[in-house]
Scaffold this motif. Sequence first.
Motif, PDB file in Angstrom:
ATOM      1  N   ASP A  53      28.486  33.352  34.892  1.00 38.67           N
ATOM      2  CA  ASP A  53      29.655  32.348  34.563  1.00 38.67           C
ATOM      3  C   ASP A  53      30.874  32.999  34.199  1.00 38.67           C
ATOM      4  OD1 ASP A  53      28.740  33.530  32.173  1.00 38.67           O
ATOM      5  OD2 ASP A  53      28.231  32.007  30.833  1.00 38.67           O
ATOM      6  N   GLY A  54      30.872  34.110  34.042  1.00 33.58           N
ATOM      7  CA  GLY A  54      32.037  34.972  33.974  1.00 33.58           C
ATOM      8  C   GLY A  54      32.695  35.443  35.077  1.00 33.58           C
ATOM      9  N   GLU A  55      33.911  35.837  35.057  1.00 32.94           N
ATOM     10  CA  GLU A  55      34.579  36.568  36.220  1.00 32.94           C
ATOM     11  C   GLU A  55      33.987  38.044  36.434  1.00 32.94           C
ATOM     12  OE1 GLU A  55      39.314  37.589  36.893  1.00 32.94           O
ATOM     13  OE2 GLU A  55      39.104  35.524  36.535  1.00 32.94           O
ATOM     14  N   ASP A  56      33.688  38.618  35.452  1.00 33.65           N
ATOM     15  CA  ASP A  56      33.295  39.867  35.697  1.00 33.65           C
ATOM     16  C   ASP A  56      31.666  39.823  35.946  1.00 33.65           C
ATOM     17  OD1 ASP A  56      35.692  40.826  35.140  1.00 33.65           O
ATOM     18  OD2 ASP A  56      35.213  41.245  33.139  1.00 33.65           O
ATOM     19  N   LYS A  59      27.731  38.124  40.942  1.00 35.83           N
ATOM     20  CA  LYS A  59      27.598  36.929  41.696  1.00 35.83           C
ATOM     21  C   LYS A  59      26.457  36.993  42.693  1.00 35.83           C
ATOM     22  CE  LYS A  59      31.688  35.331  40.043  1.00 35.83           C
ATOM     23  NZ  LYS A  59      31.736  35.012  38.667  1.00 35.83           N
TER      24      LYS A  59
END
Length: 101
Positions: A53-56, A59
Amino acid sequence: SISSNSDLGQKLLSSARRLDGYQEAEVDYTWVANYSLKFQGCHTTPQWNEDADGEDDVKLTNLNLVRFRLCPSDTCATDSAYGCKSGYGDYVVSMDTSLQA
């Protein structure tokens, strides 16, 4: 091969997914009484990481699967990698489920 009537066979089948894409909500496996499960191999496939759920966050993650073939017991050959050549269905189950069974 593993008998579909065995505890191990029942555990694997209860969590398995057919590879042809057909899946009923509630599956009756009583018809597999005279079938055997023949190990086909292990596979890893990438999938989206739903927990990211975070950019880092990562994925993509790997999904580890075990593939087996459900063969009629009277034609399931232990000396053949395929087990049988007709009357079968191919299934997958998560590797974690397979190891816990």
